[in-house]
Motif scaffolding. Sequence first.
Motif, short mmCIF file in Angstrom:
data_model
loop_
_atom_site.label_atom_id
_atom_site.label_comp_id
_atom_site.label_asym_id
_atom_site.label_seq_id
_atom_site.Cartn_x
_atom_site.Cartn_y
_atom_site.Cartn_z
N ASN A 148 0.82 -1.21 0.00
CA ASN A 148 0.00 0.00 0.00
C ASN A 148 0.86 1.27 0.00
OD1 ASN A 148 -2.75 0.74 -0.11
ND2 ASN A 148 -2.63 1.50 1.98
N TYR A 149 2.07 1.18 0.53
CA TYR A 149 3.01 2.30 0.51
C TYR A 149 3.28 2.73 -0.93
CZ TYR A 149 7.47 4.80 1.16
OH TYR A 149 8.48 5.74 1.15
N ILE A 150 3.48 1.76 -1.82
CA ILE A 150 3.72 2.07 -3.22
C ILE A 150 2.51 2.77 -3.82
CG2 ILE A 150 4.15 1.07 -5.50
CD1 ILE A 150 5.60 -1.24 -4.06
N PHE A 151 1.33 2.25 -3.54
CA PHE A 151 0.09 2.81 -4.07
C PHE A 151 -0.09 4.27 -3.65
CE2 PHE A 151 -4.68 3.06 -3.45
CZ PHE A 151 -4.97 3.23 -4.79
N GLU A 152 0.13 4.54 -2.39
CA GLU A 152 -0.04 5.92 -1.90
C GLU A 152 0.99 6.87 -2.49
OE1 GLU A 152 -1.46 6.85 1.98
OE2 GLU A 152 -1.41 4.74 2.58
N LYS A 153 2.23 6.40 -2.65
CA LYS A 153 3.26 7.26 -3.24
C LYS A 153 2.97 7.55 -4.71
CE LYS A 153 6.02 7.87 0.29
NZ LYS A 153 6.25 9.23 0.88
N GLN A 154 2.38 6.59 -5.42
CA GLN A 154 2.00 6.83 -6.80
C GLN A 154 1.03 8.02 -6.89
OE1 GLN A 154 0.32 3.04 -7.92
NE2 GLN A 154 2.23 2.30 -8.83
N ILE A 155 0.04 8.02 -6.02
CA ILE A 155 -0.95 9.11 -6.05
C ILE A 155 -0.31 10.43 -5.64
CG2 ILE A 155 -3.22 9.85 -5.26
CD1 ILE A 155 -3.78 6.94 -4.49
N ALA A 156 0.56 10.38 -4.63
CA ALA A 156 1.14 11.60 -4.08
C ALA A 156 2.01 12.34 -5.10
CB ALA A 156 1.96 11.28 -2.84
N GLU A 157 2.64 11.62 -6.04
CA GLU A 157 3.52 12.30 -6.99
C GLU A 157 2.80 12.73 -8.26
OE1 GLU A 157 6.77 10.18 -8.67
OE2 GLU A 157 5.60 8.38 -9.11
N ALA A 158 1.50 12.46 -8.35
CA ALA A 158 0.75 12.75 -9.57
C ALA A 158 0.62 14.25 -9.82
CB ALA A 158 -0.63 12.12 -9.50
N ASP A 159 0.76 14.65 -11.08
CA ASP A 159 0.33 15.98 -11.50
C ASP A 159 -1.16 15.96 -11.82
OD1 ASP A 159 2.97 17.17 -11.53
OD2 ASP A 159 3.35 16.02 -13.36
N LEU A 160 -1.63 14.81 -12.27
CA LEU A 160 -3.04 14.64 -12.64
C LEU A 160 -3.48 13.25 -12.20
CD1 LEU A 160 -5.62 15.52 -14.21
CD2 LEU A 160 -4.58 14.46 -16.24
N ILE A 161 -4.57 13.19 -11.43
CA ILE A 161 -5.18 11.93 -11.04
C ILE A 161 -6.36 11.66 -11.96
CG2 ILE A 161 -6.46 10.70 -9.24
CD1 ILE A 161 -4.89 12.33 -7.17
N VAL A 162 -6.36 10.49 -12.59
CA VAL A 162 -7.46 10.10 -13.48
C VAL A 162 -8.21 8.95 -12.82
CG1 VAL A 162 -8.07 9.14 -15.72
CG2 VAL A 162 -6.31 10.90 -15.56
#
Length: 367
Positions: A148-162
Motif C-alpha cells: 500500500n506504501y507504493i500505491f499511496e506514493k503513486q498518487i502523491a507524486e501525480a500531476d493529474l489523477i485520473v
Amino acid sequence: MKQTKIILLGGFLGAGKTTTMIKSAIHLESRGFKVALVTNDQSDELIDTQLAKDNGLNTEEITGGCFCCKFDELYEVLNNIISTKQPDIIITEAVGSCTDLAATVIQPLKQYYNAEFIISPLTIVLDPNRIINELNVEEGVNFSKTVNYIFEKQIAEADLIVLNKIDQFTKSKLEQVTTFLNERFPDTEVKIISAKHNLNIEDLANHWLKIDDGGHRILDIDYDIYAQGEAELAWLNILGDLEKNEGLINPQLWTDTFISKIDAHFQKEKMAIAHLKTYLGKGQSYVKTSLVQTGMIPETSIENFTESTDFRVVINIRCESNPNLLKLIVNDALAYTNKTLGTALTITYEQCFSPLPPKPVHRLATN
C-alpha cells in the motif's frame, strides 16, 4: 529539431492504464496526431502489448524492469520510434508496481533531453475500488502496508489523477471517492473517465495537449519499504497453445471456468489480486478478461467472437503471494479447467517470480 510530446501514465496494477492508453491514442489519431505507445513490465509476454497491436497502434515494449531501472533502454526505444515513425505523441505506460517516476524518469528526460521531448503532466490512473478498499474510505480487503506504501506514493507524486471506471459506480459513490482524493491531495487535479466506454477521453486528451510540463513532485521515498512492497508481489506469465481434439473450444467458457477456479483459491488463501488478465486469441478474434480484485466480477472484452479447436493463450497474474504458492494455484486451476472442458494447454513460456529491488539509473530533483 521537432520535439515529441511524452505522456507518462502510472498507477497501480489493474487501474486500467492500458485501456486508457489505447483509447486515448485512438482518439488522438482521429484528430490527426501521429501516436506511438510504449508498454512496460517486469516480465515478458504481455497482454497489454498484444491488445495495443490488435488495435492497430504502433507499439513497442520494455520488459524486465521499470522505466526507472531501464532508463537508457527507454531513451533508446523513444529515439528509435521517433526516427522510424515520426510520431507527434508517445504515450508510455509504467509498471503498475512502480513509483518515484517524477524523479527517476521525467526529470532525467527533462534535464538531459529537453531539446527532444515535451513532457505532459505525470498522470496516475486509479480504480475507485482500490481507493475504497486500500485507503479506508470503506472497509475492505487490503494489501499489506508495504504494498500500500507504493500505491499511496503513486498518487502523491501525480500531476493529474485520473479516476477510471466511473461507469461502475453511482454518482454518490464517485462523489465520496473524489471528495476523499481532493481532501487528501488538495493541490492535484482530478479527472473522471471510463476508458472502456470512451467517457471523457476527449477532455483528458485536451488536458495533455495544453500543458507542456510535469513531474515536479519529488517525494521522499524509502527504498527499503518500496523494495519490500515489490517483493511481496508475485508475477506470473504464461504463453501457450490451447487445443481440443473433439468439438470446439468456447473461449469465454474456458476463461470463466479458469478464473472462477483460481479466484476461489485466492479467496480461500486470502490472497489479494493486483491484476489477473487472460487472453485467448485466434486470428482476428479474441476474448480478454481482467480481474483486479479478489472476489470481484471479472471484466471481459470480446472482438469477433468465435469458437475453434485451438487458441493462443496468454495469462498475466500479479498478486500478493509467494511465487511458489501462486504457481501451484495456477497449475491446479489450469488442470481443473482442462479436465472439465476436455482441453489441453501446451505451455511454451512460463515465468513466475517476485521483482528485484528497484535500482533507478537516475534520481534527480527539479531544476
